[in-house]
Scaffold this motif. Structure first.
Motif, short mmCIF file in Angstrom:
data_model
loop_
_atom_site.label_atom_id
_atom_site.label_comp_id
_atom_site.label_asym_id
_atom_site.label_seq_id
_atom_site.Cartn_x
_atom_site.Cartn_y
_atom_site.Cartn_z
N LEU B 68 0.84 -1.38 -0.10
CA LEU B 68 0.00 0.18 0.08
C LEU B 68 0.87 1.43 0.06
CD1 LEU B 68 -2.70 -0.83 2.59
CD2 LEU B 68 -2.78 -1.39 0.38
N VAL B 69 0.55 2.16 -0.96
CA VAL B 69 1.17 3.54 -0.77
C VAL B 69 0.18 4.39 -0.22
CG1 VAL B 69 2.38 5.25 -2.36
CG2 VAL B 69 2.43 2.50 -2.82
N ASN B 70 0.67 5.06 0.62
CA ASN B 70 -0.30 6.09 1.41
C ASN B 70 0.35 7.49 1.50
OD1 ASN B 70 -0.77 7.30 4.57
ND2 ASN B 70 -2.47 6.47 3.81
N PHE B 71 -0.55 8.45 0.82
CA PHE B 71 -0.26 9.91 0.79
C PHE B 71 -0.65 10.59 2.17
CE2 PHE B 71 1.69 10.87 -3.27
CZ PHE B 71 1.40 9.76 -4.05
N ASP B 147 0.76 -3.49 -7.18
CA ASP B 147 1.01 -4.76 -7.16
C ASP B 147 2.49 -5.10 -7.29
OD1 ASP B 147 1.82 -4.41 -9.86
OD2 ASP B 147 -0.15 -5.46 -10.94
N ALA B 148 2.79 -6.28 -7.46
CA ALA B 148 4.27 -6.83 -7.39
C ALA B 148 5.12 -5.92 -8.72
CB ALA B 148 4.58 -7.94 -7.30
N GLY B 149 4.11 -6.00 -9.78
CA GLY B 149 4.64 -5.37 -10.99
C GLY B 149 5.01 -4.05 -10.78
N GLY B 150 4.63 -3.16 -9.86
CA GLY B 150 4.64 -1.89 -9.80
C GLY B 150 3.46 -1.14 -10.38
N HIS B 151 2.39 -1.83 -10.86
CA HIS B 151 1.22 -1.13 -11.33
C HIS B 151 0.19 -0.81 -10.16
CE1 HIS B 151 3.09 -3.06 -14.74
NE2 HIS B 151 2.27 -2.20 -15.46
N ILE B 152 -0.44 0.25 -10.44
CA ILE B 152 -1.37 0.96 -9.46
C ILE B 152 -2.57 0.03 -9.77
CG2 ILE B 152 -2.98 2.74 -9.06
CD1 ILE B 152 -0.65 4.55 -9.73
N ARG B 153 -3.20 -0.74 -8.83
CA ARG B 153 -4.38 -1.49 -8.99
C ARG B 153 -5.88 -1.12 -8.30
NH1 ARG B 153 -2.39 -6.24 -11.22
NH2 ARG B 153 -4.54 -6.65 -12.10
N TYR B 154 -5.49 -0.09 -7.41
CA TYR B 154 -6.73 0.46 -6.75
C TYR B 154 -6.21 1.58 -5.95
CZ TYR B 154 -10.75 0.50 -3.53
OH TYR B 154 -11.97 1.26 -2.87
N ARG B 155 -7.51 2.59 -5.88
CA ARG B 155 -7.33 3.83 -5.10
C ARG B 155 -8.21 4.03 -4.23
NH1 ARG B 155 -7.03 10.02 -7.43
NH2 ARG B 155 -9.24 9.63 -8.50
N HIS B 156 -7.90 4.35 -3.00
CA HIS B 156 -8.82 4.62 -1.91
C HIS B 156 -8.93 6.08 -1.57
CE1 HIS B 156 -11.53 3.88 1.59
NE2 HIS B 156 -10.60 5.12 1.98
N VAL B 157 -9.76 7.00 -1.71
CA VAL B 157 -9.72 8.27 -1.57
C VAL B 157 -10.19 8.87 0.00
CG1 VAL B 157 -10.72 10.61 -2.16
CG2 VAL B 157 -9.90 9.05 -3.85
N ILE B 169 -9.85 -3.74 0.37
CA ILE B 169 -8.40 -3.72 -0.02
C ILE B 169 -7.73 -5.06 0.44
CG2 ILE B 169 -6.27 -2.31 0.95
CD1 ILE B 169 -8.15 0.22 1.06
N LEU B 170 -7.98 -5.49 1.51
CA LEU B 170 -7.32 -6.49 1.95
C LEU B 170 -7.48 -7.93 1.06
CD1 LEU B 170 -6.89 -6.38 5.98
CD2 LEU B 170 -5.22 -5.90 4.00
N PRO B 171 -8.81 -8.10 0.58
CA PRO B 171 -9.18 -9.06 -0.44
C PRO B 171 -8.23 -9.03 -1.55
CG PRO B 171 -11.04 -8.22 0.52
CD PRO B 171 -10.11 -7.38 1.19
#
Lengths: 159, 181
Positions: B68-71, B147-157, B169-171
């Motif tokens: 997870l990347v959190n701003f 994801d492991a390939g460095g692609h953004i898969r989901y955004r939570h605002v 998110i966890l699923p």
């Protein structure tokens, strides 16, 4: 009189507060004018009904600065918009682009108006057709004529 | 047939009314925008470290394992609200957390983490907010599943909630892991 002049003068001083900060502005007036025009077309993602030109949000300011950097770097308006759309989607443009998914948005009102006009036209044509054919008053029967004359005579008698 | 034609305007009205009413009834927040960055590679910014004891965020760090990347920012109220959830995630070791400190004073950010705890494995500094713009962030906090390939898969605002984590998110993290494992 003097007070009035003074009041008017003070009103003139009270200019609308602009979101664009002088420190952001470009030195070249032509480029700055272009930046202002372009930033009126870019939506502020924070206060979503304002353009970044109007908005005081931090992100709007960042986008204004970014936009000016791109202008200085020589990008044209389409390139700058594309840059923003890549990150924020079409929503970032206050005027949505015309494409497959927005056809309903752009042409929907026209289609509805057209359908309505056709409906009204059909309605009016039909009514006019029926007016001349079947609603023409039937001639009075003999019995009716007699009653009309009786009523008229009665009225003459009273007068 | 012509009787049905008279019902047509009513039908059109019903469709339009439904289109506008359903999102209200389902309580969908119209201000939450779909991300156009989904399935695209995360932007490759080299972000300097906030703390001496923890690395910053380089493009290569976003690859290799779901995370997870959190701003976040110390000046942001909702970030404070979501912080306990990040701490819990970190304590459980559920998924690695990458922090990006958005337009913050370093001393304020460090003080904030010292006060509330530091859930992140690495923290990059996005001082001018440029990295955030490339991610399509329009307000902190925002959290991305990468994801492991460095692609953004989901955004939570907005602030993470226990429900969002549990339901979405966890699923998704699990699914991405399985897909790659």
């Amino acid at each position: 009189m003097r007070n009035l002049v003074l009041a008017l003068f003070l009103c003139g001083l009270a200019l609308p507060a602009l979101a664009v900060n002088p420190s952001e502005m470009l030195e070249d007036p032509a480029q700055e004018a272009r930046a202002r025009e372009l930033s009126k077309e870019i939506r502020c993602l924070v206060c979503q009904n304002q353009s970044i030109d109007d908005s005081n949000a931090g992100l709007a300011r960042d986008l204004r600065v970014l936009l000016r950097e791109r202008i200085v770097a020589g990008d044209d308006d389409a390139e700058i918009k594309e840059f923003l759309v890549e990150r924020y989607g079409d929503f970032v443009l206050l005027k949505p682009p015309v494409k497959m998914s927005t056809y309903v948005l752009w042409y929907g009102p026209l289609a509805v108006g057209l359908l309505g006009a056709i409906g009204v036209a059909i309605f009016l044509l039909r009514r006019r057709g029926s007016d001349t054919a079947s609603v023409a008053p039937a001639p009075l029967s003999d019995e009716e004529k007699r009653r009309v004359e009786a009523l008229l005579e009665e009225q003459d008698g009273k007068a | 047939m012509s009787r049905l034609l008279y019902l047509l305007p009513l039908l059109i009205f019903a469709v339009i009314a439904g289109y506008f009413t359903v999102p209200i009834l389902t309580k969908k927040d119209p201000r939450i925008l779909p991300s156009v960055m989904i399935d695209k590679p995360a932007p490759g910014h080299d972000l300097p470290a906030l703390l001496q004891s923890k690395p910053g965020v380089a493009p290569a760090d976003l690859k290799g394992g779901v995370k997870l990347v959190n701003f976040f920012a110390s000046w942001c109220g909702p970030c404070r609200a979501e912080h306990p959830i990040l701490m819990r995630l970190s304590a459980e070791g559920a998924v690695p957390l990458v922090g990006i400190n958005y337009k913050d004073r370093p001393d304020a950010a460090i003080g904030w983490l010292r006060e509330l705890g530091d859930p992140f494995g690495r923290i990059g500094v996005d001082a001018d907010g440029r990295a955030a713009i490339d991610w399509g962030v329009y307000g902190v906090p925002e959290t991305y599943v990468v994801d492991a390939g460095g692609h953004i898969r989901y955004r939570h605002v907005g602030p993470l909630t226990g429900k969002a984590l549990k339901d979405t998110i966890l699923p998704m993290v699990e699914q991405l892991r399985r897909g790659e494992g």
